[in-house]
Design an enzyme around this catalytic site. Structure first.
Site, PDB file in Angstrom:
ATOM      1  N   GLU A 105       0.744  -1.329  -0.069  1.00 51.69           N
ATOM      2  CA  GLU A 105       0.304   0.704   0.143  1.00 51.69           C
ATOM      3  C   GLU A 105       1.029   1.237   0.087  1.00 51.69           C
ATOM      4  O   GLU A 105       0.496   2.400  -0.944  1.00 51.69           O
ATOM      5  CB  GLU A 105      -0.601  -0.036   1.532  1.00 51.69           C
ATOM      6  CG  GLU A 105      -2.031  -1.196   1.064  1.00 51.69           C
ATOM      7  CD  GLU A 105      -3.040  -1.603   2.520  1.00 51.69           C
ATOM      8  OE1 GLU A 105      -2.344  -1.122   3.165  1.00 51.69           O
ATOM      9  OE2 GLU A 105      -3.524  -0.241   2.193  1.00 51.69           O
ATOM     10  N   GLU A 125      -4.002  -9.269   4.683  1.00 55.65           N
ATOM     11  CA  GLU A 125      -4.200  -8.656   5.021  1.00 55.65           C
ATOM     12  C   GLU A 125      -5.459 -10.229   5.757  1.00 55.65           C
ATOM     13  O   GLU A 125      -6.528 -10.075   7.325  1.00 55.65           O
ATOM     14  CB  GLU A 125      -4.983  -7.575   5.339  1.00 55.65           C
ATOM     15  CG  GLU A 125      -4.269  -6.535   5.275  1.00 55.65           C
ATOM     16  CD  GLU A 125      -3.507  -6.078   4.468  1.00 55.65           C
ATOM     17  OE1 GLU A 125      -2.676  -7.112   3.633  1.00 55.65           O
ATOM     18  OE2 GLU A 125      -3.010  -5.114   4.226  1.00 55.65           O
TER      19      GLU A 125
HETATM   20  N1  T1G Z   1       5.087  -7.881  11.433  1.00 53.23           N
HETATM   21  C1  T1G Z   1       5.925  -7.406  12.334  1.00 53.23           C
HETATM   22  N2  T1G Z   1       6.684  -9.016  12.237  1.00 53.23           N
HETATM   23  C2  T1G Z   1       6.880  -9.368  11.374  1.00 53.23           C
HETATM   24  C3  T1G Z   1       5.964  -8.649  10.205  1.00 53.23           C
HETATM   25  C4  T1G Z   1       5.048  -7.511  10.382  1.00 53.23           C
HETATM   26  N3  T1G Z   1       4.079  -7.899   9.389  1.00 53.23           N
HETATM   27  N4  T1G Z   1       5.879  -9.638   9.549  1.00 53.23           N
HETATM   28  C5  T1G Z   1       6.904 -10.669   9.224  1.00 53.23           C
HETATM   29  N5  T1G Z   1       7.237 -10.663  11.508  1.00 53.23           N
HETATM   30  C6  T1G Z   1       8.044 -11.414  11.592  1.00 53.23           C
HETATM   31  C7  T1G Z   1       7.518 -12.634  12.298  1.00 53.23           C
HETATM   32  O1  T1G Z   1       7.161 -12.601  13.708  1.00 53.23           O
HETATM   33  C8  T1G Z   1       9.067 -12.952  12.313  1.00 53.23           C
HETATM   34  O2  T1G Z   1       9.494 -12.686  14.086  1.00 53.23           O
HETATM   35  C9  T1G Z   1      10.034 -12.761  11.424  1.00 53.23           C
HETATM   36  O3  T1G Z   1       9.903 -11.363  11.160  1.00 53.23           O
HETATM   37  C10 T1G Z   1      10.213 -13.383  10.606  1.00 53.23           C
HETATM   38  O4  T1G Z   1       8.850 -13.322   9.645  1.00 53.23           O
HETATM   39  C11 T1G Z   1      -2.895  -1.407   6.731  1.00 53.23           C
HETATM   40  C12 T1G Z   1      -2.981  -3.743   8.773  1.00 53.23           C
HETATM   41  C13 T1G Z   1       7.144 -11.221   5.309  1.00 53.23           C
HETATM   42  C14 T1G Z   1       6.696 -13.474   3.909  1.00 53.23           C
HETATM   43  O5  T1G Z   1       0.539 -10.178   6.987  1.00 53.23           O
HETATM   44  O6  T1G Z   1       3.625 -13.161   5.446  1.00 53.23           O
HETATM   45  O7  T1G Z   1      -0.287  -4.566   6.728  1.00 53.23           O
HETATM   46  O8  T1G Z   1       9.258 -14.321  14.595  1.00 53.23           O
HETATM   47  O9  T1G Z   1       8.648 -16.514  10.016  1.00 53.23           O
HETATM   48  O10 T1G Z   1       9.030 -16.886   6.361  1.00 53.23           O
HETATM   49  O11 T1G Z   1      -3.233  -2.924   5.643  1.00 53.23           O
HETATM   50  O12 T1G Z   1       6.056 -12.727   7.782  1.00 53.23           O
HETATM   51  O13 T1G Z   1      11.429 -13.736  14.146  1.00 53.23           O
HETATM   52  O14 T1G Z   1      10.582 -12.303  15.699  1.00 53.23           O
HETATM   53  O15 T1G Z   1       7.134 -15.232   8.781  1.00 53.23           O
HETATM   54  O16 T1G Z   1      10.376 -15.396   5.919  1.00 53.23           O
HETATM   55  C15 T1G Z   1       0.275  -7.357   6.556  1.00 53.23           C
HETATM   56  C16 T1G Z   1       3.252 -11.029   7.207  1.00 53.23           C
HETATM   57  C17 T1G Z   1       0.095  -6.699   7.614  1.00 53.23           C
HETATM   58  C18 T1G Z   1       2.969 -10.259   5.919  1.00 53.23           C
HETATM   59  C19 T1G Z   1       8.663 -13.402   5.956  1.00 53.23           C
HETATM   60  N6  T1G Z   1       1.037  -8.160   6.612  1.00 53.23           N
HETATM   61  N7  T1G Z   1       4.597 -12.100   7.141  1.00 53.23           N
HETATM   62  O17 T1G Z   1       8.293 -14.537   5.796  1.00 53.23           O
HETATM   63  O18 T1G Z   1       9.220 -15.088   7.912  1.00 53.23           O
HETATM   64  S1  T1G Z   1      -1.591  -6.028   7.886  1.00 53.23           S
HETATM   65  C20 T1G Z   1       1.213  -9.480   6.812  1.00 53.23           C
HETATM   66  C21 T1G Z   1       4.550 -12.550   6.636  1.00 53.23           C
HETATM   67  C22 T1G Z   1      -1.369  -4.974   7.078  1.00 53.23           C
HETATM   68  C23 T1G Z   1      -2.296  -2.794   6.485  1.00 53.23           C
HETATM   69  C24 T1G Z   1      -2.678  -3.602   7.256  1.00 53.23           C
HETATM   70  C25 T1G Z   1       6.019 -13.355   6.225  1.00 53.23           C
HETATM   71  C26 T1G Z   1       7.298 -12.453   5.201  1.00 53.23           C
HETATM   72  P1  T1G Z   1      10.668 -13.210  14.591  1.00 53.23           P
HETATM   73  P2  T1G Z   1       8.690 -15.769   9.081  1.00 53.23           P
HETATM   74  P3  T1G Z   1       9.387 -15.452   6.325  1.00 53.23           P
END
Ligand code: T1G
Length: 699
Positions: A105, A125
């Site tokens: 976004e 999301e």
């Molecule tokens: N926020 C905080 N921490 C995150 C994170 C995030 N969005 N994504 C990953 N982490 C942390 C995770 O907890 C772990 O932490 C480390 O990164 C590695 O993650 C307004 C409201 C990006 C594809 O849903 O899909 O944006 O355990 O083991 O396999 O519209 O993480 O090391 O402490 O999964 O390489 C939308 C979710 C948020 C993406 C990487 N975004 N993340 O995969 O590593 S809502 C998501 C993933 C939003 C807006 C809305 C995957 C990854 P720790 P991992 P990975």
């Protein structure tokens, strides 16, 4: 600030630097806005590039901030994007690796987007029970079309940047560079090339229409309804994208905002966000630092070529790790190999596995009848008969032949891993790896830590679990570890409910309506009722004062062990899984009730659900008190991945938090009044009683 600012010639570069994935937390958002201000005040700067440090452009909003006031604190993400769109100089997003959720976004708010190939682009999301809340539902359809955008938003799945760049008429990427290494320089050059272009393009000003809007969205709603049972978000995604095609941009944004805030406060979204973090937290062991050196697992040995041994072997073959299987007799080996082949061939037939991959995997598999052949394996997993004497013989052999530093693992589901470790001279190298059947399918792996198990062994097996795509949860040593210890109480309550007036299908239907993949009696028929029977027989001698319903024993005495014999609590037609109620079983239950002098009573679905689920909760509280599980969220992960607990409930302890621990304890007090139940069991675990009294939750 977790965003860096640096000027390269006439281009200011703002680099998100909030590891591990440049989550758009408050300080990062502030850093972007500050960078934009600096760039606009610096006359030497003609254009701006935003990019991400490390392995992501941005993984989106900082999920760890959700539920805190930081998440909405200004500058919130919409404000940051507005600052970009209103900038007096062009802003170019230089996208690599991962651009997801708010990260995408953010890029959509930029005037231009330059991407590297191989970048995972997604609006995931919906997997958190919400929908894009910073304009994704309004801007993405404007750059890749309504249908492609809605598919991405409703599925939450990632698509590679080079695939999206091929969409006809797409305006998502202004340039796709040849390689990730070329991105930085090409983004700078692109920024310079557009520095004086006016007006600067804005995605929000692009048209957004669908030629057969009403018909398409009706179709989309019907499709979504089928795939989103228990989850409100997917249907709301359709509403938001439809608004993009029917309303002015600002009005569409208002629709998105309202839906986003409402979904954020649903129990389903809280559950999904809880599980997202819980699954990742499970791999962390409090006293084993993440940088603990790991032993290398280059080859694996499996003792036992039965159902479990074969399934375990497949996990490592699938990960490209050679496996040597040992059995006592050649025909047992032949049978085991044949079963592995059958499993792979079934996947090939369903086009889930390519023939060449199947052959590659089989080439990594070897067999032997001689323990000496196992000596070079880095990890050996025994999956032999569940009897301590047999385990002792196996581990004594392994201790004699395995090289120093090899990890010796037992797949035991109930036996004492400390006792098994002490059959060897190297208890520090012994660990439990409790796979769930079918071992090549079930994602849950309970890693059972013995009192002597070395920290580097724990770190090694947790990493190996991730490599074989298992969700590993650490358990201490106790009877049944985490999952089976809790399921025993769940099953006990099921038996009492039959004695008090329920039929098996009434209990199963109540639990399946709650969201369980399968009720306790259908699950018993699937797993085999004789397994529980053997455990109860042990209990009758070990714990004579533990109360059980005798109904399940009566069923087993009739040889009704479940699907494997075509009859259990239900009848089964060969080749089908339908559970057909059986009058003889119901009569057996009624006769047993009468023999106990019990007058059957009508029992509500609510009582059924509370007694079974709160039995899990109370036992879990004991497990936490005893340190068998490190944290409550680990127990939720065990139940979601190992026992079919409904995802939208977030696991038994998350569900208890949603009900309110005070209410859970109140219900337990009522159950303790029931003379046919087990009042002693319903005494709240001290931890549960304390949390309830203090108005706290398990987290
Ligand atoms: N926020 C905080 N921490 C995150 C994170 C995030 N969005 N994504 C990953 N982490 C942390 C995770 O907890 C772990 O932490 C480390 O990164 C590695 O993650 C307004 C409201 C990006 C594809 O849903 O899909 O944006 O355990 O083991 O396999 O519209 O993480 O090391 O402490 O999964 O390489 C939308 C979710 C948020 C993406 C990487 N975004 N993340 O995969 O590593 S809502 C998501 C993933 C939003 C807006 C809305 C995957 C990854 P720790 P991992 P990975």
């Amino acid at each position: 600030m977790t965003a860096e600012y640096k000027v390269h010639g006439s281009v200011a570069v703002i680099t998100l630097a909030n590891p591990p994935v440049n989550g758009l937390g408050l300080s990062t958002r502030q850093g972007i806005v500050d960078g934009l201000d600096k760039a606009q005040q610096d006359a030497a700067v003609k254009a701006i590039v935003i990019t991400g440090a490390g392995g992501a452009f941005s993984g989106g909003a900082d999920i760890k901030e959700f539920g805190t006031d930081k998440a909405m604190q200004e500058p919130n993400l919409n404000s940051v994007i507005a600052a970009i769109e209103n900038a007096s100089k062009p802003v170019v997003a230089a996208i690599h690796s991962v651009a997801m959720g708010g990260g995408l976004e953010l890029a959509l708010g930029c005037h231009y987007r330059v991407a590297a190939p191989g970048c995972s682009i997604a609006l995931p999301e919906v997997k958190l029970g919400i929908l894009p809340g910073a304009g994704g539902t309004q801007r993405l359809p404007r750059v890749i079309g309504v249908e492609a955008a809605l598919n991405m938003i409703v599925s939450g799945e990632a698509i590679k940047s080079e695939m999206l760049a091929m969409l006809p008429g797409q305006k998502l990427f202004d340039k796709l560079v040849d390689s990730p290494e070329a991105l930085a320089a090409e983004a700078l050059a692109f920024a310079q090339s557009v520095a004086d272009v006016r007006p600067m393009p804005l995605v929000r000003n692009l048209p957004c229409k669908h030629p057969e809007g009403d018909a398409y969205f009706q179709f989309a709603r019907n499709m979504v309804k089928g795939m989103s049972k228990n989850f409100p978000a997917p249907a709301k995604c359709v509403d938001a994208v439809e608004a993009a095609t029917k309303k002015k941009f600002a009005d569409g944004m208002a629709v998105e905002r309202e839906i986003f805030i409402n979904l954020m406060w649903t129990a389903e979204s809280r559950s999904l966000r809880h599980l997202f973090l819980a699954e990742r937290a499970a791999s962390k062991i409090p006293d084993v630092p993440s940088d603990t050196p790991k032993r290398e697992i280059k080859s694996v040995a499996v003792i036992g070529a039965g159902t479990m041994g074969g399934g375990i072997a497949m996990n490592f073959l699938n990960a490209g790790i050679p496996v040597k299987m040992l059995e006592m007799k050649q025909e047992a080996l032949d049978r085991g190999i044949a079963t592995i082949r059958k499993n792979y061939e079934a996947q090939v037939a369903k086009k889930k596995l390519k023939q060449d991959k199947y052959e590659q995997r089989m080439a990594l598999l070897s067999t032997t009848l001689d323990y000496a052949d196992l000596k070079d394996a880095d990890l050996v997993i025994e999956a032999v008969f569940e009897e301590l004497g047999v385990k002792e013989a196996v581990f004594k052999q392994l201790d004699a032949v395995m090289k120093p530093g090899a990890i010796l693992a037992s797949n035991t589901s109930t036996l004492d891993v400390n006792k098994i470790a002490n059959f060897t001279q190297r208890p520090q190298d012994v660990v439990g790896l409790h796979f769930f059947s079918p071992a090549n399918v079930m994602k849950l792996l309970e890693v059972v830590r013995g009192e002597a198990t070395a920290k580097d062994v724990m770190a090694t097996v947790m990493a190996a679990a991730k490599k074989i795509k298992k969700v590993a949860v650490v358990s201490g040593v106790c009877d049944g570890f985490i999952g089976n210890r809790m399921i025993e109480q769940y099953g006990r309550q099921g038996g009492f409910l039959l004695d008090e007036g329920c039929t098996p299908q009434q209990v199963d239907k109540a639990m399946e309506k709650f969201g369980m993949a399968m009720g306790p009696f259908r699950m018993g028929d699937l797993a085999g009722n004789d397994i529980g029977w053997a455990i109860r027989k042990r209990r009758y001698t070990e714990k004579p004062d533990m109360k059980y319903s005798k109904t399940a024993d009566l069923l087993c005495e009739k040889g009704r062990f479940g699907q494997k014999v075509g009859k259990g609590w239900y009848d089964y037609v060969p080749g089908k899984r339908d559970a057909i109620p059986n009058a003889e079983v119901e009569q057996m239950i009624a006769d047993h009730r009468a023999a106990l002098g019990i007058t059957p009573r009508k029992i509500s679905d609510e009582e059924i659900v509370q007694r079974l689920v709160f039995a899990l909760v109370n036992e879990a509280a004991h497990i936490l008190e005893e340190g068998i599980a490190n944290k409550a969220s680990d127990i939720d992960i065990v139940y979601i991945y190992g026992y079919g607990f409904p995802v939208h409930r977030g696991g038994p302890l998350n569900y208890a938090n949603e009900v309110g621990l005070f209410n859970v304890v109140q219900a337990m007090k009522r159950f303790a009044q029931n003379p046919l139940d087990d009042a002693a069991f319903w005494k709240p675990a001290p931890l549960l009683a304390k949390l309830a009294a203090e108005g706290k939750t398990f987290n």
